[in-house]
Scaffold this active site. Structure first.
Site, PDB file in Angstrom:
ATOM      1  N   LYS A 145       8.926  -0.510  13.278  1.00 11.73           N
ATOM      2  CA  LYS A 145       9.531  -0.105  12.002  1.00 11.73           C
ATOM      3  C   LYS A 145      10.588   0.973  12.247  1.00 11.73           C
ATOM      4  CE  LYS A 145       5.739  -0.891   8.734  1.00 11.73           C
ATOM      5  NZ  LYS A 145       4.800  -0.240   7.823  1.00 11.73           N
ATOM      6  N   LYS A 179       0.847  -1.197   0.000  1.00  8.08           N
ATOM      7  CA  LYS A 179       0.000   0.000   0.000  1.00  8.08           C
ATOM      8  C   LYS A 179       0.887   1.253   0.000  1.00  8.08           C
ATOM      9  CE  LYS A 179      -3.754   1.925   2.717  1.00  8.08           C
ATOM     10  NZ  LYS A 179      -4.641   1.720   3.859  1.00  8.08           N
ATOM     11  N   GLU A 188      10.880  -4.521   4.261  1.00  6.75           N
ATOM     12  CA  GLU A 188      11.063  -5.923   3.840  1.00  6.75           C
ATOM     13  C   GLU A 188      10.672  -6.092   2.373  1.00  6.75           C
ATOM     14  OE1 GLU A 188       9.451  -4.843   6.512  1.00  6.75           O
ATOM     15  OE2 GLU A 188       9.554  -6.259   8.193  1.00  6.75           O
ATOM     16  N   HIS A 229      -1.769 -33.391  18.575  1.00 10.87           N
ATOM     17  CA  HIS A 229      -0.565 -34.147  18.933  1.00 10.87           C
ATOM     18  C   HIS A 229       0.521 -33.215  19.438  1.00 10.87           C
ATOM     19  CE1 HIS A 229      -2.191 -37.887  17.295  1.00 10.87           C
ATOM     20  NE2 HIS A 229      -2.834 -37.058  16.475  1.00 10.87           N
ATOM     21  N   GLU A 283      -3.802  -7.204  15.511  1.00  4.40           N
ATOM     22  CA  GLU A 283      -3.353  -5.887  15.035  1.00  4.40           C
ATOM     23  C   GLU A 283      -4.513  -4.875  15.120  1.00  4.40           C
ATOM     24  OE1 GLU A 283      -2.019  -5.021  10.865  1.00  4.40           O
ATOM     25  OE2 GLU A 283      -0.066  -4.732  11.761  1.00  4.40           O
ATOM     26  N   GLY A 332      -4.860  -2.243   5.249  1.00  4.53           N
ATOM     27  CA  GLY A 332      -4.059  -3.344   4.715  1.00  4.53           C
ATOM     28  C   GLY A 332      -4.629  -4.714   5.057  1.00  4.53           C
ATOM     29  N   ARG A 333      -4.980  -4.922   6.328  1.00  5.47           N
ATOM     30  CA  ARG A 333      -5.420  -6.268   6.728  1.00  5.47           C
ATOM     31  C   ARG A 333      -6.835  -6.603   6.271  1.00  5.47           C
ATOM     32  NH1 ARG A 333      -4.062  -3.126  10.940  1.00  5.47           N
ATOM     33  NH2 ARG A 333      -5.635  -2.333  12.365  1.00  5.47           N
TER      34      ARG A 333
HETATM   35  O1  LIG Z   1       1.205  -2.793   2.263  1.00  5.08           O
HETATM   36  P1  LIG Z   1       2.345  -2.188   2.987  1.00  5.08           P
HETATM   37  O2  LIG Z   1       2.299  -0.694   2.962  1.00  5.08           O
HETATM   38  O3  LIG Z   1       3.664  -2.706   2.486  1.00  5.08           O
HETATM   39  O4  LIG Z   1       2.212  -2.578   4.504  1.00  5.08           O
HETATM   40  C1  LIG Z   1       2.339  -3.897   4.940  1.00  5.08           C
HETATM   41  C2  LIG Z   1       2.000  -4.003   6.405  1.00  5.08           C
HETATM   42  O5  LIG Z   1       2.823  -3.092   7.113  1.00  5.08           O
HETATM   43  C3  LIG Z   1       2.659  -3.066   8.515  1.00  5.08           C
HETATM   44  O6  LIG Z   1       3.138  -4.236   9.077  1.00  5.08           O
HETATM   45  C4  LIG Z   1       1.233  -2.849   8.926  1.00  5.08           C
HETATM   46  O7  LIG Z   1       1.107  -3.022  10.297  1.00  5.08           O
HETATM   47  C5  LIG Z   1       0.316  -3.823   8.218  1.00  5.08           C
HETATM   48  O8  LIG Z   1      -1.017  -3.553   8.541  1.00  5.08           O
HETATM   49  C6  LIG Z   1       0.545  -3.684   6.727  1.00  5.08           C
HETATM   50  O9  LIG Z   1      -0.330  -4.539   6.066  1.00  5.08           O
END
Ligand SMILES: O=P(O)(O)OC[C@H]1O[C@H](O)[C@H](O)[C@@H](O)[C@@H]1O
Length: 551
Positions: A512, A198, A204, A384, A353, A267-268
């Site tokens: 972050k 986003k 990463e 198990h 989250e 995002g989630r």
């Molecule tokens: O989609 P991006 O901007 O790369 O973000 C990826 C992720 O970053 C963070 O970990 C946020 O807490 C997530 O909610 C998000 O989905």
């Protein structure tokens, strides 16, 4: 939330056995809800009609109906980021989109959906190919968090719907080992890459994207010296899903291959947007639309059903009951389906989250606890392993059992055993086994009285563990869409009751920021504000990995 009311209600509940509640004749019918794609049996929860009514009153007391309306109509309920929360609109018909978003924005959303559908068709038909003209055989999706979990869980759930000509792989972890392992299996000539981010700034994702770009270009220069045209390779093979179009362009991605995301979709909760591209590439546009349709049907149920018969509302209230009244700190998610193995991980993000907070929307410290610790694994594997603790430690772990009645494999006997195990575990966790019962059983054996006294306590089970059983006919795009939307709404309702903003994640942001600071310290920057422990770990790492200072 009226926490005193909850605590006083819980007093007698803590003393009684769930099994005793089944004296009420119609309990199973009364404590079950069916929607078009899902059936919820919550009769194994430690709750009565009267207590449920009281919980519903608590929900009414925080104006839940009005909050639901606010969410669906686009009020900026994410108050710390001044944003609407409108993932639901993405699965609604165009006319609803127009009502909520207005004509211009609704048309932009429709255009993005069309763009995505065209990409899917053109890749599946071989119109879009790699730079050497070969069909794409693999999709590599690079993204993390919300730009990963939703696609991952749906893709494994819908493996049976996958176009076998196209395999989808994910890179989320920044561990170079994961990347290496993945790239070894891929042919750069026939690999389509989708960077999903986003913000297009997530460390990463960006690092992985750069490494994959490097890999693709180096493969091309070795294999086809004449075609070593960087721009052409990136232009043909790479796609981006982002709300930061400029950054995606700067990365070198063909503007026609950039699919937009919206800041009013968290995002989630973004699977329903263009984030779903890798999934749609795998299962096709029709199935992707069916997934959205299943979610939309759950939205309609959620919006229009009275609280007593409303599946997300009831699941949310049961969660609150277990967390705040009975004071159980954990929630186990146990899908009895290999295809749903990614569900616990997905729900860890959406639930923890969203609701892992301790201040209200207006910033006041809350006097109650919020999201439980969510964990789980596919059944029967958990049986198990950690389920020993669930049966015999003194911790009570409320559980969601999830199962499909019809299996997808040819191994029907296996499916029968899988379902039997699912039903058996919820029964065992509720019934338990008393010392008395164990002794009677052992008396049938050859053991002496002394031996029985010694062994019997080890074989007793506490029981009284509450659970939901969520049943679907089979794993289809519609049922999976409904299931994911069910949990989204459950989490939303709980956020309303706990009075938190379920749609920000400042805790993740801190990680972050510190990640960047530690990286600078590893590269040689002085940072006296870091603890002695972290400074010592950094020194140890620098020493072992022979980092040369770059600052
Ligand atoms: O989609 P991006 O901007 O790369 O973000 C990826 C992720 O970053 C963070 O970990 C946020 O807490 C997530 O909610 C998000 O989905």
């Amino acid at each position: 939330m009226n926490i005193q009311k909850l605590t006083s209600l819980a007093h007698s509940a803590k003393m009684r056995s769930i099994v005793s509640l089944f004296d009420q004749k119609e309990r199973v019918d009364d404590f079950s809800i069916s929607t078009p794609h899902l059936h919820l049996d919550y009769s194994k929860q430690n709750i009565t009609d009267v207590e449920l009514e009281q919980l519903i009153e608590i929900a009414q007391g925080v104006s839940l109906s009005e909050e639901i309306t606010k969410q669906f109509s686009g009020v900026k309920i994410n108050n710390t980021e001044e944003r609407s929360v409108l993932h639901t609109v993405l699965r609604a018909p165009q006319v609803v989109k127009q009502q909520i978003l207005g004509e211009t924005l609704a048309n932009e959303v429709e255009a993005a959906e069309q763009q995505m559908a065209n990409v899917v068709n053109n890749v599946q038909n071989g119109i879009l190919t790699g730079h050497t003209g070969k069909r794409f055989t693999d999709v590599l999706a690079i993204g993390i968090g919300g730009s990963y979990y939703g696609v991952k869980v749906s893709l494994s759930a819908l493996e049976h719907y996958r176009d076998l000509r196209l395999a989808v792989h994910f890179i989320a972890n920044v561990d170079g080992g994961a990347l290496e392992e993945k790239l070894k299996k891929l042919n750069s000539e026939t690999t389509l890459v989708v960077v999903i981010s986003k913000t297009f700034t997530t460390q990463e994702t960006m690092l992985n994207a750069k490494a994959v770009k490097q890999w693709m270009l180096s493969c091309a220069s070795v294999e086809e010296p004449k075609l070593n045209n960087v721009a052409a390779i990136i232009e043909k093979h790479w796609f981006a899903v982002s709300s930061n179009i400029e950054a995606a362009k700067e990365f070198g991605i063909n503007v026609k291959h950039i699919l937009p995301m919206w800041d009013w979709v968290g995002g989630r909760f973004s699977l329903w947007s263009t984030v779903g591209l890798p999934l749609a590439l795998a299962i096709g546009n029709d199935n992707f639309n069916k997934l959205k349709q299943g979610a939309y049907e759950m939205d309609m149920h959620f919006k229009s059903t009275d609280f007593k018969h409303n599946m997300p509302v009831i699941m949310a209230l049961l969660g609150i009951w277990n967390r705040n009244a009975l004071e159980y700190p954990t929630l186990a998610i146990l899908p009895y389906a290999h295809s749903l193995r990614a569900l616990p991980g997905y729900l860890q993000q959406t639930d923890m989250e969203s609701n892992g907070k301790s201040v209200s929307k207006s910033g006041d410290k809350l006097s109650w606890l919020t999201a439980p610790v969510v964990f789980g694994q596919e059944g029967t594997n958990g049986q198990h392993a950690f389920m020993q603790l669930m049966h015999q430690s003194d911790d009570i772990i409320p559980t969601d059992f999830i199962v499909a009645l019809k299996g997808r494999s040819q191994y029907t006997e296996n499916h029968k055993v899988l379902v039997a195990n699912c039903f058996a575990q919820s029964e065992a966790l509720m019934q338990g086994k008393t010392l008395q019962q164990v002794k009677i059983e052992l008396e049938m054996s050859d053991l002496s009285a002394d031996e029985i006294s010694l062994i019997a306590p080890h074989k007793t089970m506490k029981g009284n563990t509450p659970s939901n059983t969520l049943v679907m006919d089979s794993l289809t795009p519609e049922t999976i869409g409904s299931l994911l939307a069910l949990y989204e709404h459950k989490i939303f309702v709980q956020g309303v009751l706990w009075q938190v903003n379920s749609f920000d994640q400042w805790g993740v942001e801190l990680g972050k920021q510190l990640g960047a600071r530690i990286l600078s310290a590893i590269d040689g920057a002085e940072d006296d504000l870091l603890s002695a422990s972290s400074q010592s770990l950094i020194a140890r790492f620098r020493d072992r990995s022979k980092v040369t200072p770059s600052v």
